[in-house]
Write an enzyme that holds these catalytic residues in place. Structure first.
Site, PDB file in Angstrom:
ATOM      1  N   ALA A  63      -2.941   0.057  -1.260  1.00  0.00           N
ATOM      2  CA  ALA A  63      -3.916   1.954  -0.069  1.00  0.00           C
ATOM      3  C   ALA A  63      -4.231   1.337   1.504  1.00  0.00           C
ATOM      4  O   ALA A  63      -3.441   0.150   1.493  1.00  0.00           O
ATOM      5  CB  ALA A  63      -5.565   1.530  -0.705  1.00  0.00           C
ATOM      6  N   PRO A  64      -3.636   1.823   2.329  1.00  0.00           N
ATOM      7  CA  PRO A  64      -3.742   1.872   3.366  1.00  0.00           C
ATOM      8  C   PRO A  64      -4.592   1.415   3.986  1.00  0.00           C
ATOM      9  O   PRO A  64      -4.484   0.071   4.712  1.00  0.00           O
ATOM     10  CB  PRO A  64      -4.343   3.044   4.260  1.00  0.00           C
ATOM     11  CG  PRO A  64      -3.413   4.291   3.239  1.00  0.00           C
ATOM     12  CD  PRO A  64      -3.318   3.509   1.714  1.00  0.00           C
ATOM     13  N   ARG A  65      -5.816   1.237   3.134  1.00  0.00           N
ATOM     14  CA  ARG A  65      -6.442  -0.296   3.650  1.00  0.00           C
ATOM     15  C   ARG A  65      -6.325  -1.766   3.824  1.00  0.00           C
ATOM     16  O   ARG A  65      -7.513  -2.471   4.167  1.00  0.00           O
ATOM     17  CB  ARG A  65      -8.025   0.175   3.596  1.00  0.00           C
ATOM     18  CG  ARG A  65      -8.131   0.143   1.530  1.00  0.00           C
ATOM     19  CD  ARG A  65      -9.869   1.193   1.094  1.00  0.00           C
ATOM     20  NE  ARG A  65      -9.215   0.639  -0.666  1.00  0.00           N
ATOM     21  CZ  ARG A  65      -9.471   1.906  -1.428  1.00  0.00           C
ATOM     22  NH1 ARG A  65      -8.710   3.005  -0.891  1.00  0.00           N
ATOM     23  NH2 ARG A  65     -10.020   1.834  -2.380  1.00  0.00           N
ATOM     24  N   TYR A  66      -5.766  -1.679   2.765  1.00  0.00           N
ATOM     25  CA  TYR A  66      -5.402  -3.005   1.995  1.00  0.00           C
ATOM     26  C   TYR A  66      -4.494  -3.568   3.180  1.00  0.00           C
ATOM     27  O   TYR A  66      -3.657  -4.994   3.109  1.00  0.00           O
ATOM     28  CB  TYR A  66      -5.085  -3.566   1.099  1.00  0.00           C
ATOM     29  CG  TYR A  66      -6.494  -2.712   0.142  1.00  0.00           C
ATOM     30  CD1 TYR A  66      -7.597  -3.184  -0.140  1.00  0.00           C
ATOM     31  CD2 TYR A  66      -6.325  -2.116  -0.721  1.00  0.00           C
ATOM     32  CE1 TYR A  66      -8.472  -2.926  -0.663  1.00  0.00           C
ATOM     33  CE2 TYR A  66      -7.506  -1.645  -2.215  1.00  0.00           C
ATOM     34  CZ  TYR A  66      -8.431  -1.948  -1.326  1.00  0.00           C
ATOM     35  OH  TYR A  66      -9.672  -1.739  -2.041  1.00  0.00           O
ATOM     36  N   ILE A  67      -2.810  -3.624   3.325  1.00  0.00           N
ATOM     37  CA  ILE A  67      -2.373  -3.388   4.620  1.00  0.00           C
ATOM     38  C   ILE A  67      -2.075  -3.543   5.738  1.00  0.00           C
ATOM     39  O   ILE A  67      -2.859  -2.976   6.259  1.00  0.00           O
ATOM     40  CB  ILE A  67      -1.208  -2.834   3.336  1.00  0.00           C
ATOM     41  CG1 ILE A  67      -1.243  -1.015   3.922  1.00  0.00           C
ATOM     42  CG2 ILE A  67      -0.749  -3.249   2.060  1.00  0.00           C
ATOM     43  CD1 ILE A  67       0.529  -0.315   3.352  1.00  0.00           C
TER      44      ILE A  67
END
Length: 926
Positions: free
Chosen positions: A153-157
């Protein structure tokens, strides 16, 4: 809130007027349609009706949509190689860049200020660029191109621009800007990329009416090609993929549409029962490749026992073969029936000057090289202008302080600013001829801003030194502007030196053999025939077995009336009649059925037929290389009543001897005679053949088997594809007969023998010799023996046959032994040159035939020296083997006689009288 009655009245009158207009107006269909004035915010109610011509909508709105998709969504720009979403992402990341990683979710949110299509498309484009390892430095799980796993998910990378991207992508001074979609921000029309980025990362997109597919190329090779172009040299560039594999670029066509490339997975044989896939073809993942292999196995194309996927950082797929299956044949079948080989059709479509164009990759590289040169020119000119401005102000400052203009009474007592500026301008008048440009009011205002502290610290020598440095840099820039091509070459050389090592070529360029599916498909079916009912197929399990086949094979069928045809293998098909038998209302008799091999010139058919019901007998030899499927042909002349009396199919062109027995006739002295098919030439299937006899024939039988009249099979080895072939490609190995073997010698001392099957696979590298194997040939090897202090040894030996692909080694069991030279000369000679500290000695020359005798390849050999050796060279031999005497022309060579042990004709005890009794039906009691 109530409506104003006047407004309602006005709307009603306006609606009535519109209706009358559309009812009475003649519409000009040829006139260009305009956009509708439909207002979605008009007043509610059934009376709010508007008529919109569909023609206008289609011609204008759809064309606008198509143009937008082509120019703003799917097709990359020529000069920066980016689609709009990619360009906006990189521009946003540059705005956010502070050297630290940023969350992908934050990057996507900021990019939405420029890209009005939602965060999903932004994140998708961002993660795709990140997986290319070129422009974005990734942190976290960004997905895997090998397994096809998606990013987290974009919030993790997180991600940030790479040093390469910062070096070549951005320069606000040379960037052309435009307003964003909402007018609140500025975004670049195209980034000032000083590199062929489009070719480095590739691009793919589908627009309205056209598509783009540009394959990625190797980083270092692009730099070399750009340098070659700038130097006026020829260049070639070929694709390179992150997944590795092999590629055949023979039909690449410089990336222009209409060309194609074949891409293969890298496959190696771990052992005779295990095949390993270690690299993938472009565009495929481990899962999709395994699925295609399973489908091929389910369809019977290949026979495998198990697939195991051990892919982690590197690809490793193990394919375990079923018992009794050839690994070489399975390897070819994987390329023929699975995604281990794919064909890719490039289509280099780009946007240039707001117009889509189809170009070659060479044209793209040339345009990028010229664009880089232009950007470097603009950067130099901008830098030159900045230096001139710096020199101008430094000169003004030096004069202002050195001439103590600030201490003038007129300056100090100036009534206002204009008078002070006029005084300064008057004092500068004697120096204006040395300035690079005219003095402006802004220049004078800057002089007024000089603080007293700077004036007190002013050093004339340092000021002169600064002006000198600026002049030297300007002179250097002027030189670069005059030699701009050299500047561009230095730029590409610098980029290559910095970053090319991080991007080595991963895809090996090779030439591929075209694999014929029918030759490598597993014979997973059994072919049967029911002659009584006239059926053939793979489902007739209780009937006569013909041979093993596959479900993509063709079958050739010969009939007694001389017709023959080729048809496809199926579960059950009727083959019991021909066009001739149907016309004569009879059943066709099948005399031969077999799997048909297209372009097979070795299978020769020997036949004897009667031309017509009462005609003469003809004998012929012919082959069938290629015919139309399900079309009937005739091996006779086609006369009514023609009949085949003798027929054989010979897979290697054998020519037997037949015994012809004639019907009784008092005028005949002999009623039987022999005929050898070796006397006949092999001709085309349409030939009439040679006359056998005009007399009536009682029967024709086989008297003796014969040898092949086609001779041995000429075999070549193509070093480009490391395969044997019969098509005169590569090095000629010789003429091979049944039982002959191919010898393969490797650089590490290994050797093995194989048959001359063209399906054999050989090592992609490290092959020293490939030739026809001879047990009598003596080999001479020079090596450093690791078991004996790495001293130089010479050994002479003969090689022996091995089991198919089983490796033996003539250097011994110690892997540290080092190979020096191998010779097959009868009397080889070598020169040994010594190294320090023994280099004062004269070189030693060795006649190997006198130095050591011939022993087994397992023998240690004989030591040459214990001294240090610099090099070993093979010399030209001074002796040659004696040539055997040839048979002279006047000597008689005995003709070949038929081996009586091979004869299967009528027993010798059967005399002519016995045959007459058999023909007349007389019984012999004693």
């Amino acid at each position: 809130m109530s409506k104003d009655p006047k407004d309602t009245e006005f709307q009603t009158e306006d609606l009535t007027a519109q209706r009358e207009l559309h009812e009475t107006e003649d519409v000009d269909t040829d006139a260009p349609a305009e956009h509708s004035g439909y207002d979605p915010n008009a007043a509610d109610g059934e009376e709010n009706i508007s008529v919109h011509p569909l023609k206008g909508m289609y011609q204008n709105w759809f064309l606008d949509y198509a143009s937008y998709v082509i120019l703003e969504r799917a097709v990359p720009h020529l000069y920066d190689g980016l689609k709009p979403v990619q360009r906006r992402i990189l521009h946003t990341m540059k705005r956010m860049d502070d050297g630290r990683y940023n969350k992908v979710a934050n990057i996507a949110g900021e990019t939405m200020k420029f890209h009005p299509h939602g965060d999903a498309s932004i994140v998708d484009a961002l993660t795709q660029m990140g997986r290319q390892n070129l422009l974005i430095d990734c942190q976290g799980s960004w997905g895997n191109i090998l397994t096809g796993d998606e990013a987290a998910a974009p919030r993790y990378i997180e991600g940030r621009l790479t040093k390469f991207a910062l070096d070549v992508l951005f320069n606000p001074k040379t960037t052309e800007w435009k307003l964003s979609y909402d007018g609140r921000n500025k975004e670049p029309v195209a980034l000032p990329v000083k590199f062929p980025l489009l070719l480095a990362q590739g691009a793919e997109g589908i627009a309205v009416g056209l598509s783009a597919k540009i394959l990625p190329h190797n980083f270092g090779e692009l730099c070399d090609a750009a340098i070659a172009y700038l130097r006026g040299e020829e260049f070639k560039i070929y694709p390179d993929f992150q997944t590795g594999g092999l590629i055949d670029v023979s039909r690449y066509n410089d990336g222009l549409r209409g060309g194609s490339v074949k891409v293969r997975a890298r496959i190696e044989k771990r052992d005779s029962k295990t095949i390993a896939i270690t690299e993938l073809p472009f565009g495929k993942t481990v899962d999709s490749l395994c699925e295609s292999i399973k489908k091929a196995a389910d369809k019977g194309r290949i026979k495998i026992r198990q697939i195991q996927d051990f892919t982690a950082e590197q690809v490793e797929i193990l394919v375990h073969l079923a018992p009794g299956v050839s690994s070489d044949k399975t390897l070819d079948a994987l390329y023929a029936f699975t995604d281990c080989e794919v064909s890719i059709s490039p289509n280099c479509c780009i946007i240039d000057d707001a117009t889509p164009r189809f170009v070659t990759v060479s044209e793209v590289l040339k345009a990028n090289a010229e664009n880089t040169k232009e950007l470097l020119r603009r950067e130099l000119e901008i830098r030159r202008g900045e230096l001139l401005e710096s020199m101008m102000f430094a000169s003004l400052e030096r004069i202002f302080i050195d001439e103590r203009i600030y201490k003038d009474k007129a300056y100090e007592n100036a009534a206002d600013l204009d008078i002070a500026l006029k005084h300064i301008d008057t004092r500068l008048e004697p120096f204006k001829k040395d300035f690079v440009r005219a003095v402006t009011r802004d220049d004078l205002l800057r002089l007024l801003e000089i603080k007293m502290a700077r004036i007190l610290k002013f050093n004339k020598a340092k000021a002169d030194e600064l002006i000198a440095r600026i002049k030297a840099e300007i002179a250097e820039i002027d030189h670069d502007l005059a030699h701009l091509t050299d500047v561009a070459i230095r730029w590409f050389t610098l980029i290559k030196d910095r970053y090319a090592a991080e991007h080595p070529r991963l895809t090996e360029i090779r030439s591929f053999d075209t694999i014929e599916a029918a030759k490598v498909v597993e014979a997973n079916e059994k072919l049967y025939i029911n002659r009584a009912d006239g059926f053939m197929g793979t489902s007739l399990k209780k009937d006569e077995f013909v041979e093993n086949c596959s479900n993509i094979d063709n079958v050739i069928i010969f009939y007694r009336d001389g017709t023959y045809k080729v048809t496809r293998v199926s579960d059950k098909v009727y083959i019991g009649e021909t066009e001739r038998s149907k016309a004569e209302k009879r059943k066709a008799e099948i005399i031969h059925i077999a799997v048909f091999k297209k372009n097979d010139q070795r299978t020769i058919y020997n036949a004897v037929y009667r031309d017509g019901k009462d005609g003469a007998y003809y004998v012929k030899r012919f082959n069938v290389t290629s015919i139309t499927q399900d079309r009937e042909y005739d091996l006779t002349t086609g006369a009514p009543g023609s009949k085949v009396h003798y027929f054989t199919a010979n897979p290697n062109g054998e020519a037997e001897v037949i015994k012809v027995t004639l019907k009784p006739n008092p005028k005949l002295r002999r009623i039987f005679f022999d005929k050898s098919f070796a006397e006949l030439a092999v001709k085309g299937r349409g030939s009439k053949g040679n006359l056998l006899t005009r007399l009536d024939v009682h029967r024709i039988t086989l008297k003796a088997h014969g040898a092949s009249t086609l001779g041995g099979r000429k075999v070549w080895f193509d070093h480009d594809v490391q395969r044997l072939n019969f098509d005169e490609r590569g090095a000629f190995l010789g003429e091979f007969h049944s039982g002959d073997m191919v010898l393969v010698v490797l650089e590490n001392g290994d050797f093995y023998t194989t048959n001359f099957d063209p399906n054999n696979h050989y090592e992609a590298s490290g092959i020293l010799r490939v030739e026809k194997f001879s047990e009598e040939k003596v080999w001479t090897a020079v090596l450093y023996d690791a078991d004996n202090d790495n001293n130089l040894y010479v050994k002479r030996f003969t090689l022996e046959r091995t089991a198919q692909t089983r490796h033996l080694n003539f250097m011994g069991e110690n892997p540290d032994c080092r190979f020096v030279a191998l010779s097959d000369q009868a009397f080889p000679r070598f020169r040994v040159t010594y190294a320090a500290p023994d280099d004062f000695r004269e070189p030693l020359e060795i006649d190997a035939e006198e130095f050591i005798g011939v022993k087994s390849f397992k023998a240690k050999g004989k030591r040459v020296t214990t001294l240090n050796v610099a090099k070993v060279e093979e010399l030209e031999p001074t002796r040659f083997p004696e040539i055997e005497e040839q048979v002279s022309d006047d000597e008689t060579i005995e003709p070949e006689t038929i081996d009586p042990d091979k004869s299967i004709a009528t027993p010798p005890s059967q005399t002519e009288n016995d045959i007459m009794d058999e023909l007349t039906g007389q019984l012999k009691l004693f």
